[in-house]
Design an enzyme around this catalytic site. Sequence first.
Site, short mmCIF file in Angstrom:
data_model
loop_
_atom_site.label_atom_id
_atom_site.label_comp_id
_atom_site.label_asym_id
_atom_site.label_seq_id
_atom_site.Cartn_x
_atom_site.Cartn_y
_atom_site.Cartn_z
N ARG A 99 1.76 -9.05 9.97
CA ARG A 99 2.71 -9.46 11.30
C ARG A 99 3.32 -10.79 10.80
O ARG A 99 2.28 -11.58 9.97
CB ARG A 99 1.68 -9.95 11.65
CG ARG A 99 1.33 -8.47 12.96
CD ARG A 99 0.58 -8.49 14.63
NE ARG A 99 1.03 -9.70 15.16
CZ ARG A 99 2.33 -9.30 16.34
NH1 ARG A 99 1.85 -7.71 15.95
NH2 ARG A 99 2.75 -9.89 17.10
N ILE A 100 4.42 -10.72 10.83
CA ILE A 100 5.41 -12.40 11.11
C ILE A 100 4.57 -13.54 11.48
O ILE A 100 4.66 -12.97 13.00
CB ILE A 100 7.01 -11.90 10.80
CG1 ILE A 100 7.03 -11.38 9.44
CG2 ILE A 100 7.05 -13.51 10.61
CD1 ILE A 100 8.15 -10.76 9.19
N HIS A 117 0.24 -12.86 -1.81
CA HIS A 117 1.75 -11.88 -1.85
C HIS A 117 1.98 -11.37 -3.63
O HIS A 117 1.28 -12.01 -4.42
CB HIS A 117 2.96 -13.23 -1.97
CG HIS A 117 3.63 -11.89 -1.29
ND1 HIS A 117 4.28 -11.10 -0.98
CD2 HIS A 117 5.12 -11.74 -2.59
CE1 HIS A 117 5.44 -10.41 -1.19
NE2 HIS A 117 5.58 -11.28 -2.49
N ASP A 149 4.62 -21.18 5.89
CA ASP A 149 5.57 -22.61 6.47
C ASP A 149 6.74 -20.78 6.48
O ASP A 149 6.77 -20.07 7.47
CB ASP A 149 6.37 -23.17 5.22
CG ASP A 149 7.97 -23.03 4.15
OD1 ASP A 149 8.17 -21.50 4.96
OD2 ASP A 149 7.92 -23.15 3.89
C1 GRF Z 1 -2.23 -7.39 -1.04
O1 GRF Z 1 -1.97 -6.81 -2.30
C2 GRF Z 1 -2.12 -8.93 -0.66
O2 GRF Z 1 -1.00 -9.47 -1.56
C3 GRF Z 1 -0.91 -8.31 0.19
O3 GRF Z 1 -0.92 -7.32 0.85
C4 GRF Z 1 -2.35 -6.53 0.28
C5 GRF Z 1 -3.43 -6.86 1.39
O4 GRF Z 1 -4.59 -5.78 0.69
N1 GRF Z 1 -0.46 -9.63 0.78
P1 GRF Z 1 -6.35 -5.98 1.34
O5 GRF Z 1 -6.04 -5.59 2.26
O6 GRF Z 1 -6.50 -7.11 0.94
O7 GRF Z 1 -7.08 -5.08 0.02
#
Ligand code: GRF
Length: 210
Positions: A99-100, A117, A149
């Site tokens: 969610r944002i 990310h 942010d």
């Molecule tokens: C990861 O690839 C992360 O970079 C992204 O969402 C994914 C989450 O994976 N934000 P998990 O649920 O921790 O396996």
Amino acid sequence: MTEQTTRYQPIAIMASGKGSNLKLILDAVTQGRCPVDVRLVISDKAQAQALEIARSAGVPQVLHINPKAYADRAAFDAACAEEIDAADCRWIVLAGYMRILSASFVRRFRGCIMNIHPAILPAFPGAHAVEDALVYGVKASGCTVHLVDEVLDGGPILAQTTVPVFDDDTPEVLHARIQIEEHKLYPATLARMVRQGFCIEGRRVIWNDE
Ligand code: GRF
């Protein structure tokens, strides 16, 4: 400027999905590699595997908070914020939280929210980073741990690791290669944050001397 040196800082983790990053952080804590106290795990999805992982690991408070029970994003985020404050958490770690966050939530915890990310930011922000990187044709991608942010995937960068991209990669194959690195980078960066601390100059995260 953010600076901190205290050990075993209380943290909350927010997750929406399979929770592999959550699991690896909890493993690192158990194995003494990451000096934080995971007091609270929140998911916006009742079916998130992350909830089960947190329960099995013995996290004291594991909550599903249903966005549909709230009038809007800000109200939902405020409910999450109440729980985070009640548990007295110093850091909020987003681990596949889909969610944002509302601007009010980000303001309330400014400089204390981190995210991982699956791309080398600032390339490929957003929810389809792995697919976008493949379509673009990059020869390397990776993962980024950053502060959160108001700009989506736009906060100061704490750490990054690259992986190669191969011609026959599918999004699933590339994501799996990136996740191997995420699972090392996220607990290590969290540990570094707690042990070493940092300050921010402009957009740059400058790590304190060890
Ligand atoms: C990861 O690839 C992360 O970079 C992204 O969402 C994914 C989450 O994976 N934000 P998990 O649920 O921790 O396996």
